[in-house]
Design an enzyme around this catalytic site. Structure first.
Site, PDB file in Angstrom:
ATOM      1  N   GLY A  58     -29.076   1.649  54.057  1.00  0.00           N
ATOM      2  CA  GLY A  58     -28.901   2.906  53.463  1.00  0.00           C
ATOM      3  C   GLY A  58     -28.255   2.391  52.003  1.00  0.00           C
ATOM      4  CB  CYS A  59     -26.264   4.280  49.642  1.00  0.00           C
ATOM      5  SG  CYS A  59     -25.462   4.149  47.951  1.00  0.00           S
ATOM      6  CG  PHE A  60     -25.888  -1.306  47.333  1.00  0.00           C
ATOM      7  CD1 PHE A  60     -25.497  -0.270  46.591  1.00  0.00           C
ATOM      8  CD2 PHE A  60     -26.713  -2.227  46.636  1.00  0.00           C
ATOM      9  CE1 PHE A  60     -25.910  -0.322  45.179  1.00  0.00           C
ATOM     10  CE2 PHE A  60     -27.010  -2.007  45.430  1.00  0.00           C
ATOM     11  CZ  PHE A  60     -26.711  -1.099  44.533  1.00  0.00           C
TER      12      PHE A  60
END
Length: 228
Positions: A58-60
């Protein structure tokens, strides 16, 4: 009218809690946030003395914060991996214009935390049954990937997936890609330590911090002292 207001409120929340750029032109945001990067202290340790591991879930921004809270982890960088394109940019990856995923590079001390434990952190901090999606972020750039650098790491990952599925931990098939590591491209400077430097960002408040807190609650024994 009341239902319309509720629907608009929901849409507004989704719009303000996305890891994607708000506009296709991110130059203004980049200039502003890069100023804050000057406040970040340079690496306090020689990272050449540490092992590396690579994950995408997902979003880093979220993933980086999670792994940085783990004992034995010296540094974590946000970046891009899993695709063939060279030198990808945030705009290209976030809008699905490459085959890369948002990923993290984890520098860790194997005498303190093992690769097996990092794999446990990875699977325990996101939904590995969600195809091309984590939370509000959708697209292959947010897919779940556990990278391996050798056959031993590959076996650790696949054995753990088999264990999770045999115990039906998630109740659905795990769709995480088990992929040989090739190249990691570090993201732009303003993405590094993004959660720490942008605590009032709506995405950070509504998505990233709650995700980090859920992880901390379930993995207390894995946390650094300052992360408790």
């Amino acid at each position: 009218m009341k239902m319309i207001k509720i629907a608009l409120s929901a849409l507004l929340l989704i719009a303000t809690t996305s890891c994607q750029p708000e506009t296709k032109n991110t130059n203004t945001t980049q200039v502003v946030t890069q100023e804050a990067v000057k406040e970040v202290i340079a690496d306090p340790v020689d990272l050449q003395n540490y092992e590396t591991a690579y994950f995408a879930s997902g979003c880093f921004w979220c993933v980086e914060a999670i792994f940085e809270s783990v004992k034995g982890v010296a540094e974590v960088y946000s970046g891009y991996s899993g695709g063939p394109e060279k030198n990808p940019t945030y705009e290209q990856v976030a809008y699905g214009r490459t085959r890369h995923a948002e990923a993290v590079e984890v520098y860790y001390d194997p005498e303190v935390i093992s690769f097996t434990q990092l794999v446990q952190v990875f699977f325990g901090s996101h939904d590995p049954t969600s195809l091309n999606r984590q939370g509000p972020d959708r697209g292959a750039q947010y897919r779940s990937i556990a990278f391996y650098k050798n056959e031993e790491e590959k076996k650790i990952i696949t054995d753990y997936i088999e264990l999770l599925e045999s115990k039906e931990v998630y109740g659905r098939p795990i769709v995480t890609q088990v992929k040989e590591f090739e190249t990691f491209y570090k993201a732009e400077p303003y993405h590094q330590d993004y959660e720490k430097r942008n605590p009032n960002n709506s995405y950070i408040r509504n998505v990233s911090i709650p995700r980090l807190n859920r992880f901390k609650e379930n993995f207390k024994s894995y946390l650094k002292e300052e992360a408790h």
